[in-house]
Design a protein around this motif. Structure first.
Motif, PDB file in Angstrom:
ATOM      1  N   CYS A  36       0.804  -1.132  -0.002  1.00  0.00           N
ATOM      2  CA  CYS A  36       0.032   0.018  -0.234  1.00  0.00           C
ATOM      3  C   CYS A  36       1.009   1.260   0.036  1.00  0.00           C
ATOM      4  CB  CYS A  36      -1.027  -0.026   1.288  1.00  0.00           C
ATOM      5  SG  CYS A  36      -2.208  -1.147   1.401  1.00  0.00           S
ATOM      6  N   ALA A  37       0.322   2.295  -0.528  1.00  0.00           N
ATOM      7  CA  ALA A  37       0.967   3.682  -0.536  1.00  0.00           C
ATOM      8  C   ALA A  37       0.106   4.521  -0.170  1.00  0.00           C
ATOM      9  CB  ALA A  37       1.311   3.886  -2.255  1.00  0.00           C
ATOM     10  N   GLY A  38       0.611   5.561   0.870  1.00  0.00           N
ATOM     11  CA  GLY A  38      -0.087   6.428   1.223  1.00  0.00           C
ATOM     12  C   GLY A  38      -0.208   7.705   0.397  1.00  0.00           C
ATOM     13  N   VAL A  39      -1.321   8.611   0.408  1.00  0.00           N
ATOM     14  CA  VAL A  39      -1.550   9.647  -0.462  1.00  0.00           C
ATOM     15  C   VAL A  39      -1.512  10.861   0.571  1.00  0.00           C
ATOM     16  CG1 VAL A  39      -2.714  10.877  -2.184  1.00  0.00           C
ATOM     17  CG2 VAL A  39      -2.613   8.521  -1.972  1.00  0.00           C
ATOM     18  N   ASN A  40      -0.811  11.967   0.149  1.00  0.00           N
ATOM     19  CA  ASN A  40      -0.643  13.151   1.162  1.00  0.00           C
ATOM     20  C   ASN A  40      -1.011  14.465   0.338  1.00  0.00           C
ATOM     21  OD1 ASN A  40       0.451  12.025   3.664  1.00  0.00           O
ATOM     22  ND2 ASN A  40       1.748  11.232   2.148  1.00  0.00           N
ATOM     23  N   PRO A  41      -1.271  15.526   0.705  1.00  0.00           N
ATOM     24  CA  PRO A  41      -1.398  16.789   0.053  1.00  0.00           C
ATOM     25  C   PRO A  41      -0.208  17.160  -1.059  1.00  0.00           C
ATOM     26  CG  PRO A  41      -2.515  17.214   2.057  1.00  0.00           C
ATOM     27  CD  PRO A  41      -1.836  15.654   2.208  1.00  0.00           C
ATOM     28  N   ALA A  42       0.983  16.830  -0.104  1.00  0.00           N
ATOM     29  CA  ALA A  42       2.387  17.054  -0.878  1.00  0.00           C
ATOM     30  C   ALA A  42       2.194  16.225  -2.191  1.00  0.00           C
ATOM     31  CB  ALA A  42       3.599  16.556   0.080  1.00  0.00           C
ATOM     32  N   ASP A  43       1.646  15.025  -2.540  1.00  0.00           N
ATOM     33  CA  ASP A  43       1.573  14.391  -3.887  1.00  0.00           C
ATOM     34  C   ASP A  43       0.886  15.213  -4.930  1.00  0.00           C
ATOM     35  OD1 ASP A  43       2.737  12.698  -2.010  1.00  0.00           O
ATOM     36  OD2 ASP A  43       0.921  10.948  -2.394  1.00  0.00           O
ATOM     37  N   GLY A 157      -8.191  16.949   9.703  1.00  0.00           N
ATOM     38  CA  GLY A 157      -7.378  16.258   8.552  1.00  0.00           C
ATOM     39  C   GLY A 157      -6.223  15.268   8.937  1.00  0.00           C
ATOM     40  N   GLY A 158      -5.753  14.501   8.054  1.00  0.00           N
ATOM     41  CA  GLY A 158      -4.635  13.320   8.420  1.00  0.00           C
ATOM     42  C   GLY A 158      -3.807  13.913   9.381  1.00  0.00           C
ATOM     43  N   LEU A 159      -3.159  14.783   9.221  1.00  0.00           N
ATOM     44  CA  LEU A 159      -1.864  15.358  10.225  1.00  0.00           C
ATOM     45  C   LEU A 159      -2.671  15.932  11.311  1.00  0.00           C
ATOM     46  CD1 LEU A 159       0.564  17.986   8.880  1.00  0.00           C
ATOM     47  CD2 LEU A 159      -0.384  17.994  11.161  1.00  0.00           C
ATOM     48  N   GLY A 160      -3.728  16.628  11.113  1.00  0.00           N
ATOM     49  CA  GLY A 160      -4.440  17.255  12.452  1.00  0.00           C
ATOM     50  C   GLY A 160      -4.806  16.226  13.409  1.00  0.00           C
ATOM     51  N   PRO A 294      -6.884   7.595  11.681  1.00  0.00           N
ATOM     52  CA  PRO A 294      -7.836   8.382  11.079  1.00  0.00           C
ATOM     53  C   PRO A 294      -8.859   7.458  10.391  1.00  0.00           C
ATOM     54  CG  PRO A 294      -5.838   8.893  10.072  1.00  0.00           C
ATOM     55  CD  PRO A 294      -5.561   7.852  11.145  1.00  0.00           C
ATOM     56  N   PRO A 295      -9.900   7.847   9.803  1.00  0.00           N
ATOM     57  CA  PRO A 295     -10.674   6.961   8.901  1.00  0.00           C
ATOM     58  C   PRO A 295      -9.686   6.717   7.565  1.00  0.00           C
ATOM     59  CG  PRO A 295     -12.128   8.702   9.793  1.00  0.00           C
ATOM     60  CD  PRO A 295     -10.826   9.209  10.195  1.00  0.00           C
ATOM     61  N   LEU A 296      -9.953   5.861   6.888  1.00  0.00           N
ATOM     62  CA  LEU A 296      -9.106   5.411   5.947  1.00  0.00           C
ATOM     63  C   LEU A 296      -9.842   4.880   4.621  1.00  0.00           C
ATOM     64  CD1 LEU A 296      -6.230   2.839   7.245  1.00  0.00           C
ATOM     65  CD2 LEU A 296      -6.238   5.371   7.113  1.00  0.00           C
ATOM     66  N   HIS A 297      -9.748   5.657   3.519  1.00  0.00           N
ATOM     67  CA  HIS A 297     -10.209   5.608   2.037  1.00  0.00           C
ATOM     68  C   HIS A 297      -9.142   4.946   1.302  1.00  0.00           C
ATOM     69  CE1 HIS A 297     -12.820   8.549   4.196  1.00  0.00           C
ATOM     70  NE2 HIS A 297     -11.670   9.267   4.195  1.00  0.00           N
ATOM     71  N   VAL A 298      -9.635   3.754   1.041  1.00  0.00           N
ATOM     72  CA  VAL A 298      -8.514   3.073   0.065  1.00  0.00           C
ATOM     73  C   VAL A 298      -9.140   2.826  -1.125  1.00  0.00           C
ATOM     74  CG1 VAL A 298      -7.342   0.665   0.036  1.00  0.00           C
ATOM     75  CG2 VAL A 298      -7.908   1.735   2.240  1.00  0.00           C
ATOM     76  N   PHE A 299      -8.127   2.842  -2.162  1.00  0.00           N
ATOM     77  CA  PHE A 299      -8.560   2.965  -3.781  1.00  0.00           C
ATOM     78  C   PHE A 299      -7.468   1.969  -4.184  1.00  0.00           C
ATOM     79  CE2 PHE A 299     -10.834   6.661  -2.175  1.00  0.00           C
ATOM     80  CZ  PHE A 299     -11.806   6.828  -3.007  1.00  0.00           C
ATOM     81  N   GLY A 318      -9.668  12.394   7.163  1.00  0.00           N
ATOM     82  CA  GLY A 318      -9.002  10.971   7.360  1.00  0.00           C
ATOM     83  C   GLY A 318      -7.615  11.035   6.269  1.00  0.00           C
ATOM     84  N   LYS A 319      -7.366   9.627   5.823  1.00  0.00           N
ATOM     85  CA  LYS A 319      -6.206   9.626   5.069  1.00  0.00           C
ATOM     86  C   LYS A 319      -6.759   8.847   3.808  1.00  0.00           C
ATOM     87  CE  LYS A 319      -2.505   9.784   5.571  1.00  0.00           C
ATOM     88  NZ  LYS A 319      -1.275  10.635   4.754  1.00  0.00           N
TER      89      LYS A 319
END
Length: 327
Positions: A36-43, A157-160, A294-299, A318-319
């Motif tokens: 799995c790979a995480g997605v962040n606003p930086a992406d 948010g994820g960070l918060g 946090p709530p996870l949304h997986v795609f 969430g993330k």
């Protein structure tokens, strides 16, 4: 290997699946087979070219910082890790290497942590950038202490979400801002004072809650949403901003204004060098149930363009996580 690449910077439409050479682990490195790979606003900012100030873009370019998977290859000189270990890491993307939107990624061993048995790959992939950014902004650079009154601006948010929980673990008294839809979520995380910015004036609410001023303030959202943040912090307190690259104002002027008021003004960007011990500590807090994910949304990886469109709105709890493979 199969990877989601870009051949130019731009909108979500530039993301495309392609076959690229599988990277090899060099000295002091490991190769991770990614589940799995995480997605962040930086992406999405990276996709649009906003990280060019930090590293050159060499195409084809693979985006993505966070990864969870299995150690697949060990480079010379690596100790403490073995092929087959379940691990998570921010990878070497921050240093210019290919990122985690791929079947394999390279990471220096000092930024690779083993996963507790109870953590899933989805959970572990959601941790590195968001949790490290929160931890470093609170403790390594913010010096947050037990008993202090702290406000996390953008707590849902994820960070918060990580920041409010880490602050509570440290014994701080915590307030956080959010929209109406996230009030109960923040209360479930143990936030002492939830400020709904849609119904309340943030400044007035904070002044009632901390009449002598905040000891600590973290802004995870941007200067335009908290234009008078410095006025909320007492002299001798700390005001940490997490740079957004899109809403940071005049950083130099902010530092001068903070100094004039006697406030420790910090702009904190995640550092991943040697982060493995902190990652391991955070993962253990999650495994023990002290910190909630946090709530996870997986795609699936193939839908990453849709995920980028979602996170680019700047809203949502969430993330987001990409499923790369079943391991």
């Amino acid at each position: 290997m199969l990877a989601m690449i870009i051949e130019q910077t731009g909108g979500p439409e530039v993301l495309q699946l392609a076959q690229v050479p599988t990277p090899e682990a060099g000295p002091g490195q490991v190769r991770v087979r990614i589940a799995c790979a995480g997605v962040n606003p930086a992406d999405w900012k990276n996709r649009q070219g906003m990280l060019a100030m930090y590293r050159p873009y060499v195409f084809p370019y693979v985006i993505g910082f966070d990864a969870a998977g299995i150690v697949d290859q060990i480079g010379e000189g690596v100790t403490g890790l073995a092929v087959g270990d379940r691990v998570f890491t921010p990878t070497n993307h921050g240093q210019g290497g290919w990122g985690s939107y791929a079947e394999f990624a390279i990471a220096d061993a000092d930024r690779v942590a083993r996963m507790p048995d109870s953590l899933s790959y989805e959970q572990a992939a959601a941790l590195p950038v968001a949790a490290l950014t929160a931890w470093q902004g609170l403790f390594d650079r913010g010096g947050l202490k037990s008993g202090q009154r702290a406000l996390i601006h953008g707590g849902a948010g994820g960070l918060g979400g990580f920041a409010v929980q880490f602050a509570r673990c440290a014994g701080a008294v915590v307030a956080a801002t959010c929209s109406t839809a996230n009030v109960e979520y923040l209360r479930s995380l143990g936030v002492d004072r939830v400020i709904d910015y849609r119904c309340e004036d943030i400044t007035s609410a904070v002044q009632r809650w901390a009449p002598e001023g905040l000891d600590y303030l973290m802004d995870t959202v941007g200067v335009s949403t908290l234009p008078n943040g410095l006025d909320l912090v007492r002299p001798g307190g700390t005001f940490v901003s997490i740079p957004t690259l899109v809403d940071d104002g005049d950083i130099a002027a902010a530092a001068i204004a903070g100094e004039a008021k006697g406030v420790n003004r910090v702009f904190s960007t995640m550092t991943d060098v040697g982060c493995a011990p902190t990652l391991a500590k955070i993962a253990q807090l999650v495994a023990e149930g002290v910190v909630k994910m946090p709530p996870l949304h997986v795609f699936p990886l193939s839908q990453v363009a849709d995920v980028h469109r979602l996170i680019q709105t700047g809203h949502g709890r969430g993330k987001w996580v990409l499923k790369v493979a079943d391991l």
